[in-house]
Design a protein around this motif. Structure first.
Motif, PDB file in Angstrom:
ATOM      1  N   VAL A 154       8.731  -2.985  -4.897  1.00 17.12           N
ATOM      2  CA  VAL A 154      10.109  -2.481  -5.020  1.00 17.12           C
ATOM      3  C   VAL A 154      10.240  -1.646  -6.285  1.00 17.12           C
ATOM      4  O   VAL A 154       9.749  -2.032  -7.349  1.00 17.12           O
ATOM      5  CB  VAL A 154      11.139  -3.631  -5.063  1.00 17.12           C
ATOM      6  CG1 VAL A 154      12.557  -3.084  -5.250  1.00 17.12           C
ATOM      7  CG2 VAL A 154      11.055  -4.488  -3.801  1.00 17.12           C
TER       8      VAL A 154
ATOM      9  N   TYR B  94       9.758  -0.103  -1.357  1.00 15.36           N
ATOM     10  CA  TYR B  94      11.201  -0.125  -1.109  1.00 15.36           C
ATOM     11  C   TYR B  94      11.944   0.300  -2.377  1.00 15.36           C
ATOM     12  O   TYR B  94      11.422   0.172  -3.495  1.00 15.36           O
ATOM     13  CB  TYR B  94      11.669  -1.518  -0.694  1.00 15.36           C
ATOM     14  CG  TYR B  94      11.344  -1.861   0.747  1.00 15.36           C
ATOM     15  CD1 TYR B  94      12.272  -1.652   1.761  1.00 15.36           C
ATOM     16  CD2 TYR B  94      10.101  -2.383   1.087  1.00 15.36           C
ATOM     17  CE1 TYR B  94      11.977  -1.959   3.080  1.00 15.36           C
ATOM     18  CE2 TYR B  94       9.791  -2.685   2.407  1.00 15.36           C
ATOM     19  CZ  TYR B  94      10.747  -2.470   3.406  1.00 15.36           C
ATOM     20  OH  TYR B  94      10.446  -2.768   4.708  1.00 15.36           O
TER      21      TYR B  94
ATOM     22  N   TYR C 138      12.840  -8.470  -0.363  1.00 17.52           N
ATOM     23  CA  TYR C 138      11.576  -7.862   0.044  1.00 17.52           C
ATOM     24  C   TYR C 138      10.937  -8.644   1.185  1.00 17.52           C
ATOM     25  O   TYR C 138      10.447  -8.050   2.159  1.00 17.52           O
ATOM     26  CB  TYR C 138      10.607  -7.781  -1.135  1.00 17.52           C
ATOM     27  CG  TYR C 138       9.285  -7.169  -0.728  1.00 17.52           C
ATOM     28  CD1 TYR C 138       9.157  -5.793  -0.560  1.00 17.52           C
ATOM     29  CD2 TYR C 138       8.175  -7.978  -0.476  1.00 17.52           C
ATOM     30  CE1 TYR C 138       7.958  -5.228  -0.153  1.00 17.52           C
ATOM     31  CE2 TYR C 138       6.967  -7.417  -0.078  1.00 17.52           C
ATOM     32  CZ  TYR C 138       6.855  -6.047   0.093  1.00 17.52           C
ATOM     33  OH  TYR C 138       5.675  -5.496   0.509  1.00 17.52           O
TER      34      TYR C 138
ATOM     35  N   ALA D 248      12.740  -7.831   4.403  1.00 23.05           N
ATOM     36  CA  ALA D 248      12.437  -6.488   4.909  1.00 23.05           C
ATOM     37  C   ALA D 248      11.011  -6.396   5.440  1.00 23.05           C
ATOM     38  O   ALA D 248      10.783  -5.909   6.563  1.00 23.05           O
ATOM     39  CB  ALA D 248      12.656  -5.465   3.805  1.00 23.05           C
TER      40      ALA D 248
ATOM     41  N   LYS E 132      13.549   1.358   2.589  1.00 18.80           N
ATOM     42  CA  LYS E 132      12.177   1.856   2.641  1.00 18.80           C
ATOM     43  C   LYS E 132      12.144   3.268   2.061  1.00 18.80           C
ATOM     44  O   LYS E 132      12.862   4.169   2.535  1.00 18.80           O
ATOM     45  CB  LYS E 132      11.690   1.880   4.094  1.00 18.80           C
ATOM     46  CG  LYS E 132      10.209   2.139   4.278  1.00 18.80           C
ATOM     47  CD  LYS E 132       9.383   0.882   4.098  1.00 18.80           C
ATOM     48  CE  LYS E 132       7.953   1.096   4.581  1.00 18.80           C
ATOM     49  NZ  LYS E 132       7.114  -0.103   4.328  1.00 18.80           N
ATOM     50  N   ARG E 133      11.342   3.454   1.012  1.00 26.99           N
ATOM     51  CA  ARG E 133      11.369   4.746   0.319  1.00 26.99           C
ATOM     52  C   ARG E 133      10.930   5.885   1.227  1.00 26.99           C
ATOM     53  O   ARG E 133      11.570   6.953   1.252  1.00 26.99           O
ATOM     54  CB  ARG E 133      10.492   4.711  -0.939  1.00 26.99           C
ATOM     55  CG  ARG E 133      10.492   6.037  -1.692  1.00 26.99           C
ATOM     56  CD  ARG E 133       9.639   5.995  -2.950  1.00 26.99           C
ATOM     57  NE  ARG E 133       9.621   7.311  -3.593  1.00 26.99           N
ATOM     58  CZ  ARG E 133       8.777   8.270  -3.285  1.00 26.99           C
ATOM     59  NH1 ARG E 133       7.838   8.069  -2.353  1.00 26.99           N
ATOM     60  NH2 ARG E 133       8.830   9.441  -3.907  1.00 26.99           N
TER      61      ARG E 133
END
Length: 313
Positions: free
Chosen positions: A4, A85, A105, A108, A168-169
């Protein structure tokens, strides 16, 4: 790759920043990076940051030479972040529990969710009151999740409290989802666009974010009200295109609130503020106020706090 990336825009936030950064640094999920963006602070914000960064290499710094605003700070950090993330933390808020990021986290990652989030909470800085349950409170009911599991956005249609979600990046980058260049109501636009693109999110009932309010003057000006209307108009268009009736109703509620705010601008905000200032100065110069200040501590400090709260110093 960190699990993260926590993004923290900072601007003249020295008074409360240490509590914010400590709540991130002490998270049980240690595989994180903390991307702080100093938006041309003029106080000792950087000194507070350096205290944390000096012995923790998870802290990363981006500095703006000129003030660009919170949207630019967040958007720049999104591009610079390297985590799986993204999490967002305001520089005057905090995580109420040390396992917040770990729980988000795990939720997800284990459910392959593009977005995962928990319940929101608020802290009234004047009264120290904490509110954690918003069930049955109209628009605010979207702050509370009562069960764990997958939620379709079409069934939820919330727009506030983006900070209690992780994103989510790669999903955010690929869909070119950004914070609009607004000074007010920019975060609901980001959240709604992300939710529409993802379609669903994974929710946990745990309270994962503490939002602080009543610690600084409420911003009211022509530009901020105009920006709020622009943001609401954009979300209304999204609601219409997708048949999101609940989201539309939420925006109509907000239009009423901001319309009431704008009356102060129409009917000479300066005079209204001047009248309030005169009344407050009358109170703070009274004998009862001085006696209360003597009991509570320093009169000068107490008076300063009152004047700062209402932008009268």
């Amino acid at each position: 790759m960190p699990k993260v990336s926590v993004i923290v825009p900072m601007h003249n936030s020295a008074d409360l920043l240490a509590e914010t950064l400590a709540s991130i640094e002490t998270q049980t999920l240690e595989d994180i990076e903390i991307v702080c963006v100093d938006d041309a602070s003029q106080d000792s914000t950087m000194a507070i940051f350096e205290l944390f960064a000096s012995d923790d290499d998870r802290f990363k710094l981006i500095r703006f030479e000129e003030n660009q605003g919170v949207s630019a700070a967040r958007n720049t950090a999104i591009q610079a972040a390297s985590g799986d993330y993204l999490a967002f933390m305001d520089d005057d808020d905090w995580y109420p529990r040390s396992n917040t990021l770990e729980k988000l986290y795990e939720a997800a990652a284990s459910h392959d969710a593009l977005i995962a989030g928990g319940s929101f909470s608020e802290f009234d800085n004047r009264t120290n009151k904490v509110t954690e349950d918003y069930t049955g409170k109209g628009h605010l009911s979207c702050f509370t999740f009562t069960r764990e599991g997958r939620i379709e956005y079409s069934d939820w249609q919330g727009d506030f409290g983006f900070q209690r979600f992780i994103f989510k990046r790669d999903f955010i980058i690929e869909n070119e989802i950004e914070f609009p260049a607004l000074i007010r109501h920019e975060d609901p636009v980001f959240l709604v666009k992300a939710m529409v693109a993802a379609g669903w999110f994974y929710a946990i009932p745990d309270v994962v974010y503490r939002y602080r309010f009543h610690h600084k003057p409420r911003m009211l000006g022509e530009e901020s009200v105009d920006d709020a209307f622009k943001a609401i108009a954009e979300i209304l268009a999204i609601a219409a295109n997708n048949g999101y009736d609940t989201l539309r109703d939420y925006q109509i509620e907000l239009l009423k609130v901001y319309s009431a705010d704008s009356f102060g601008l129409v009917f000479n905000e300066a005079k209204l503020l001047g009248a309030r200032a005169k009344a407050l100065r009358s109170i703070t110069s009274s004998k009862p106020f001085r006696l209360l200040a003597d009991v509570a501590g320093s009169y000068k400090t107490m008076l300063g706090d009152v004047l700062k709260q209402y932008s009268l110093d």
